[in-house]
Design an enzyme around this catalytic site. Structure first.
Site, mmCIF file in Angstrom:
data_model
loop_
_atom_site.group_PDB
_atom_site.id
_atom_site.type_symbol
_atom_site.label_atom_id
_atom_site.label_comp_id
_atom_site.label_asym_id
_atom_site.label_seq_id
_atom_site.Cartn_x
_atom_site.Cartn_y
_atom_site.Cartn_z
ATOM 1 N N HIS A 97 -2.887 -8.017 2.135
ATOM 2 C CA HIS A 97 -4.323 -7.848 1.879
ATOM 3 C C HIS A 97 -4.539 -7.306 0.469
ATOM 4 O O HIS A 97 -3.629 -6.731 -0.137
ATOM 5 C CB HIS A 97 -5.001 -7.018 2.951
ATOM 6 C CG HIS A 97 -4.578 -5.583 3.033
ATOM 7 N ND1 HIS A 97 -3.370 -5.176 3.557
ATOM 8 C CD2 HIS A 97 -5.214 -4.446 2.646
ATOM 9 C CE1 HIS A 97 -3.292 -3.851 3.516
ATOM 10 N NE2 HIS A 97 -4.385 -3.373 2.947
ATOM 11 N N HIS A 99 -5.923 -4.903 -1.195
ATOM 12 C CA HIS A 99 -6.127 -3.526 -1.653
ATOM 13 C C HIS A 99 -5.101 -3.198 -2.736
ATOM 14 O O HIS A 99 -4.055 -3.844 -2.834
ATOM 15 C CB HIS A 99 -6.003 -2.540 -0.481
ATOM 16 C CG HIS A 99 -7.241 -2.461 0.359
ATOM 17 N ND1 HIS A 99 -7.236 -2.009 1.663
ATOM 18 C CD2 HIS A 99 -8.532 -2.783 0.070
ATOM 19 C CE1 HIS A 99 -8.483 -2.042 2.139
ATOM 20 N NE2 HIS A 99 -9.279 -2.504 1.198
ATOM 21 N N ASP A 101 -2.835 -1.050 -3.222
ATOM 22 C CA ASP A 101 -1.447 -0.697 -2.925
ATOM 23 C C ASP A 101 -0.610 -1.880 -2.424
ATOM 24 O O ASP A 101 0.580 -1.712 -2.141
ATOM 25 C CB ASP A 101 -1.380 0.489 -1.940
ATOM 26 C CG ASP A 101 -2.275 0.334 -0.734
ATOM 27 O OD1 ASP A 101 -3.160 -0.544 -0.743
ATOM 28 O OD2 ASP A 101 -2.116 1.098 0.229
ATOM 29 N N HIS A 102 -1.231 -3.058 -2.325
ATOM 30 C CA HIS A 102 -0.487 -4.252 -1.890
ATOM 31 C C HIS A 102 -0.668 -5.429 -2.842
ATOM 32 O O HIS A 102 0.158 -6.344 -2.847
ATOM 33 C CB HIS A 102 -0.917 -4.657 -0.477
ATOM 34 C CG HIS A 102 -0.892 -3.503 0.474
ATOM 35 N ND1 HIS A 102 0.288 -2.954 0.914
ATOM 36 C CD2 HIS A 102 -1.878 -2.740 0.995
ATOM 37 C CE1 HIS A 102 0.019 -1.909 1.695
ATOM 38 N NE2 HIS A 102 -1.278 -1.754 1.760
ATOM 39 N N HIS A 173 -9.664 -4.927 8.482
ATOM 40 C CA HIS A 173 -9.293 -3.938 7.450
ATOM 41 C C HIS A 173 -9.754 -4.437 6.074
ATOM 42 O O HIS A 173 -10.273 -3.670 5.269
ATOM 43 C CB HIS A 173 -7.785 -3.714 7.479
ATOM 44 C CG HIS A 173 -7.314 -2.707 6.484
ATOM 45 N ND1 HIS A 173 -7.556 -1.354 6.608
ATOM 46 C CD2 HIS A 173 -6.644 -2.855 5.319
ATOM 47 C CE1 HIS A 173 -7.047 -0.720 5.564
ATOM 48 N NE2 HIS A 173 -6.485 -1.611 4.764
ATOM 49 N N TYR A 205 -15.525 3.332 7.973
ATOM 50 C CA TYR A 205 -15.809 1.955 8.382
ATOM 51 C C TYR A 205 -16.861 2.011 9.499
ATOM 52 O O TYR A 205 -16.693 2.738 10.476
ATOM 53 C CB TYR A 205 -14.548 1.263 8.928
ATOM 54 C CG TYR A 205 -13.648 0.625 7.884
ATOM 55 C CD1 TYR A 205 -13.679 1.012 6.553
ATOM 56 C CD2 TYR A 205 -12.751 -0.372 8.254
ATOM 57 C CE1 TYR A 205 -12.834 0.419 5.616
ATOM 58 C CE2 TYR A 205 -11.905 -0.972 7.327
ATOM 59 C CZ TYR A 205 -11.944 -0.575 6.004
ATOM 60 O OH TYR A 205 -11.104 -1.161 5.096
ATOM 61 N N HIS A 239 2.864 -1.271 5.441
ATOM 62 C CA HIS A 239 3.366 0.092 5.206
ATOM 63 C C HIS A 239 4.584 0.334 6.111
ATOM 64 O O HIS A 239 4.570 -0.052 7.281
ATOM 65 C CB HIS A 239 2.309 1.150 5.534
ATOM 66 C CG HIS A 239 1.172 1.178 4.557
ATOM 67 N ND1 HIS A 239 1.200 1.908 3.393
ATOM 68 C CD2 HIS A 239 -0.027 0.557 4.571
ATOM 69 C CE1 HIS A 239 0.061 1.738 2.731
ATOM 70 N NE2 HIS A 239 -0.703 0.918 3.428
HETATM 71 ZN ZN LIG Z 1 -5.418 -1.535 2.885
#
Ligand SMILES: [Zn+2]
Length: 286
Positions: A97, A99, A101-102, A173, A205, A239
């Protein structure tokens, strides 16, 4: 070592806490150094201490799933070299996804490898904007933008040489959160691996009333149907904390064969989602 204290919630809470506080975000949770470790034949973790990056070997080159933060990219390249490969052997970069951190490292990884980047339509747009305009994070926590070379739909097969992955769109997410499934071999046995994008309901959320985006609750519901029905012998995720990678890596690849752990994770996650939805629906009805 992976910090065992992270755990499933630990990673999510740390991450969410970082997002609530821009100063803390600079510490980049889960981005400690990590040596690569084997998960299955031709499949390795090449990511950071908690933020994932997977390397998959095929007879026509390498596939990388996820690029960590922008600052993780050089360490992912180092880990690829440590395994004896040249980064230019990477032909395909996929994403769980969009975000930071990815997807934060994908622009640098694409530049270093010359690989093609594929993403879902929704997260591909977010990636092309460098993470800006996220339905929840807004314009904070951007990263170097990268325009995907192609789009994957739900159920689409992505093939490189003798390896075929299936994209499953599991939004909630993020709007285009993408879970990847593919066959692997562990200790001579054929198994099914699943890389979950994320099922985390970040604090803030809105699942009821004025939803964070229209249809977010229905999306989570649909995603759980997919996750709970998908073949999942080797449970992996964006993660390390989601699937207790530290414990499993210490025991060797066979420990990653954990269909019961996969089922238990999604059963528990679904319960948490339904409880949070009911709580928010009750609050919205007041
Ligand atoms: Zn995320």
């Amino acid at each position: 070592m992976i910090r065992k204290s992270f755990g499933i919630l630990g990673a999510a809470v740390l991450w969410a806490a970082a997002f609530a506080c821009p100063a803390a975000a600079q510490q980049e949770p889960g981005n400690g150094p990590m040596k690569p470790f084997a998960i299955a034949d031709g499949v390795w973790w090449v990511g950071a201490s908690d933020v994932a990056s997977y390397l998959i070997q095929t007879n026509k080159g390498l596939i990388l799933v996820d690029g960590g933060y922008e600052s993780t990219a050089p360490r992912i390249l180092d880990n690829i070299r440590r395994l004896g490969f040249d980064p230019t052997q990477v032909k395909l970069i996929l994403n769980s996804h969009a975000h930071l951190d990815h997807a934060g490292g994908i622009a640098a990884l694409k530049a270093a490898t010359g690989a093609k980047v594929l993403a879902s339509a929704e997260d591909g747009k977010l990636m092309a904007r460098g993470g800006k305009g996220d339905f929840y994070l807004g314009d904070k926590y951007g990263y170097p933008p990268v325009k995907p070379d192609g789009t994957v739909r739900d159920g689409q097969k992505v093939k490189l040489g003798n390896v075929t992955l299936t994209a499953r769109l599991t939004p909630g997410h993020t709007r285009g959160c993408t879970t990847w499934t593919f066959p692997v071999t562990v200790a001579g046995q054929a198994r099914q691996a699943l890389i979950m994008c994320s099922n985390t309901i970040l604090p803030g959320y809105k699942l009821a009333g004025a939803e964070s985006y229209p249809g977010i609750a229905a999306d989570f519901e649909k995603s759980y149907r997919i996750w709970r029905a998908a073949p999942c012998d080797v449970f992996l995720a964006s993660h390390a904390g989601f699937f207790r990678a530290a414990d499993k890596a210490a025991k060797g690849p066979e420990a990653f064969v954990d269909p019961e752990g996969c089922k238990a994770f999604f059963d528990k996650g679904y319960g948490i989602f339904r409880a949070e939805l009911a709580r928010q629906q009750a609050a919205a009805g007041r």
